[in-house]
Design a protein around this motif. Structure first.
Motif, PDB file in Angstrom:
ATOM      1  N   ASP A 165       9.512  -3.298 -13.126  1.00 27.81           N
ATOM      2  CA  ASP A 165       8.084  -3.112 -12.842  1.00 27.81           C
ATOM      3  C   ASP A 165       7.870  -2.873 -11.351  1.00 27.81           C
ATOM      4  N   GLU A 167       9.970  -1.507  -9.167  1.00 33.41           N
ATOM      5  CA  GLU A 167      10.400  -0.154  -8.827  1.00 33.41           C
ATOM      6  C   GLU A 167       9.380   0.878  -9.295  1.00 33.41           C
ATOM      7  N   MET A 168       8.834   0.659 -10.488  1.00 29.42           N
ATOM      8  CA  MET A 168       7.879   1.610 -11.051  1.00 29.42           C
ATOM      9  C   MET A 168       6.597   1.697 -10.236  1.00 29.42           C
ATOM     10  N   ILE A 169       5.994   0.536  -9.926  1.00 30.24           N
ATOM     11  CA  ILE A 169       4.717   0.558  -9.203  1.00 30.24           C
ATOM     12  C   ILE A 169       4.903   1.037  -7.764  1.00 30.24           C
ATOM     13  N   ARG A 170       6.032   0.721  -7.157  1.00 29.94           N
ATOM     14  CA  ARG A 170       6.279   1.209  -5.798  1.00 29.94           C
ATOM     15  C   ARG A 170       6.473   2.729  -5.790  1.00 29.94           C
ATOM     16  N   GLN A 171       7.041   3.256  -6.868  1.00 33.55           N
ATOM     17  CA  GLN A 171       7.194   4.703  -6.978  1.00 33.55           C
ATOM     18  C   GLN A 171       5.838   5.373  -7.185  1.00 33.55           C
ATOM     19  N   VAL A 172       5.019   4.799  -8.065  1.00 34.45           N
ATOM     20  CA  VAL A 172       3.691   5.350  -8.351  1.00 34.45           C
ATOM     21  C   VAL A 172       2.828   5.367  -7.087  1.00 34.45           C
ATOM     22  N   LEU A 173       2.902   4.292  -6.305  1.00 31.84           N
ATOM     23  CA  LEU A 173       2.084   4.183  -5.095  1.00 31.84           C
ATOM     24  C   LEU A 173       2.772   4.758  -3.858  1.00 31.84           C
ATOM     25  N   GLU A 174       3.958   5.349  -4.059  1.00 27.54           N
ATOM     26  CA  GLU A 174       4.736   5.957  -2.972  1.00 27.54           C
ATOM     27  C   GLU A 174       5.029   4.942  -1.867  1.00 27.54           C
ATOM     28  N   GLU A 176       8.193   3.385  -1.708  1.00 25.13           N
ATOM     29  CA  GLU A 176       9.638   3.196  -1.547  1.00 25.13           C
ATOM     30  C   GLU A 176       9.990   3.195  -0.057  1.00 25.13           C
ATOM     31  N   ARG A 243      -9.075  -3.839  -9.138  1.00 22.93           N
ATOM     32  CA  ARG A 243      -7.995  -3.425 -10.045  1.00 22.93           C
ATOM     33  C   ARG A 243      -7.858  -4.385 -11.219  1.00 22.93           C
ATOM     34  N   ASP A 245      -4.876  -4.358 -12.840  1.00 16.67           N
ATOM     35  CA  ASP A 245      -3.417  -4.494 -12.964  1.00 16.67           C
ATOM     36  C   ASP A 245      -2.835  -5.347 -11.843  1.00 16.67           C
TER      37      ASP A 245
END
Length: 348
Positions: A165, A167-174, A176, A243, A245
């Motif tokens: 989770d 990794e996913m949210i950090r990718q979505v919000l850019e 990384e 939010r 989430d």
């Protein structure tokens, strides 16, 4: 906090309806209706609306004699709506303290001065912490009448740290490769956003890949945005708004910072700990909020440089642990705590 209890209470035995003071759609309106609740809108609680507000309350309680309990979370006008509720036969009126101070404005003045009146029409006293009870009700009252601490409990299973989770949210919000500092709170004086920005500037000066996530809305949001612009931090600060989430966003953070001027407890601090986040909070926040070793309290009298030093100790990461057991043992697990409130309502 209210919604956490509402989601988990046995709604075949206890149903919540809501008396609110806003015209615009609320963040939980759709969910409340889906869960079987009703929402009744009152005029805004501002001084020049006093007589309109009072008349609306009179009309509401006269027309709705079905309510046996009024659980008041808005203490600034509790002296009025609890009195009117009593007048029209409400059996149990509850005043619930959520803070350890009041704003330095007309609303805060009214709230502070009206506490004695409020207590005249209150059957039971609730608070989110001992400190909040002492502030709102006073030691003399709580020693003679007693009070119930209703913990700001959460569903800890929603917050357990999950690497996928994150990794996913950090990718979505850019995000990384970023050092992500999180804050959740309404944009108002109490939350001390300007002090937070001063801390963050010290951090960015040393670690330019740092990002500050600001989650929430409020009357001072535009002022805070202007401050961010003046400090040339536009590329480093992300305004997330309200939010739904929060558990997922907490996964993506590296540390959580809460430099509030005061809090009744600070439920967001409980949630951040449940997500395994290292937390830095002002020493103005009640000690009950520290339920794991993840919280470091720092005085607001310390320099912002000191805050930055402490936060940056975790720049290179740390093990995010599962704190679910500690949440449960501290009494902040909603599945356990909701039964206490349910039992109280049924017996009231």
């Amino acid at each position: 906090m209210i919604m956490n209890y509402y989601r988990n209470i046995d709604r075949s035995k206890v149903q919540f309806d809501f008396l609110v003071h806003y015209n615009e759609p609320g963040a939980y309106d759709e969910e409340i209706i889906r869960l079987g609740g009703k929402i009744f809108i009152m005029p805004k609680t501002v001084p020049h609306n006093y007589f309109i507000y009072r008349k609306s309350l009179e009309h509401f309680f006269k027309e709705h004699s079905e309510y046996k309990i009024v659980h008041g979370h808005l203490t600034s006008t509790a002296f009025m709506y609890l009195k009117i509720a009593k007048k029209y036969g409400v059996k149990c009126c509850i005043a619930h303290a959520h803070n350890t101070n009041v704003p330095r404005n007309i609303k805060g003045f009214i709230e502070k001065e009206s506490k004695k009146l409020m207590l005249k029409y209150t059957d039971r006293l609730f608070s989110c912490s001992d400190a909040a009870a002492k502030f709102y009700f006073g030691e003399k009252i709580i020693n003679t009448r007693g009070y119930n601490v209703l913990n700001n409990a959460i569903d800890s299973s929603e917050f357990i740290y999950n690497e996928k989770d994150r990794e996913m949210i950090r990718q979505v919000l850019e995000l990384e490769g970023k050092f992500v500092i999180g804050h959740i709170g309404r944009f108002e004086t109490q939350k001390n956003h300007k002090y937070l920005l001063n801390i963050f500037r010290k951090i960015v000066n040393r670690k330019s890949n740092s990002v500050l996530l600001l989650i929430g809305k409020g009357p001072l949001e535009e002022e805070v945005k202007q401050k961010v612009h003046e400090m040339k931090l536009d590329k480093n600060v992300i305004f997330m708004g309200v939010r739904s989430d929060i558990p997922l966003l907490l996964q993506g953070m590296d540390v959580f910072v809460l430099p509030s001027l005061y809090e009744g407890l600070g439920i967001v601090l409980i949630e951040a700990q449940a997500a395994g986040l290292k937390c830095f909070a002002s020493s103005s926040i009640p000690s009950e909020a520290k339920i794991t070793d993840l919280v470091t309290f720092i005085s607001l009298e310390n320099s912002t440089e000191y805050w930055a030093d402490e936060i940056l100790k975790y720049y290179n990461g740390y093990n995010r642990k599962n704190c679910q057991k500690e949440i449960e043992e501290s009494g902040y697990e909603i599945k356990s705590e909701v039964s206490n409130l349910e039992e109280f309502y049924i017996k009231a």
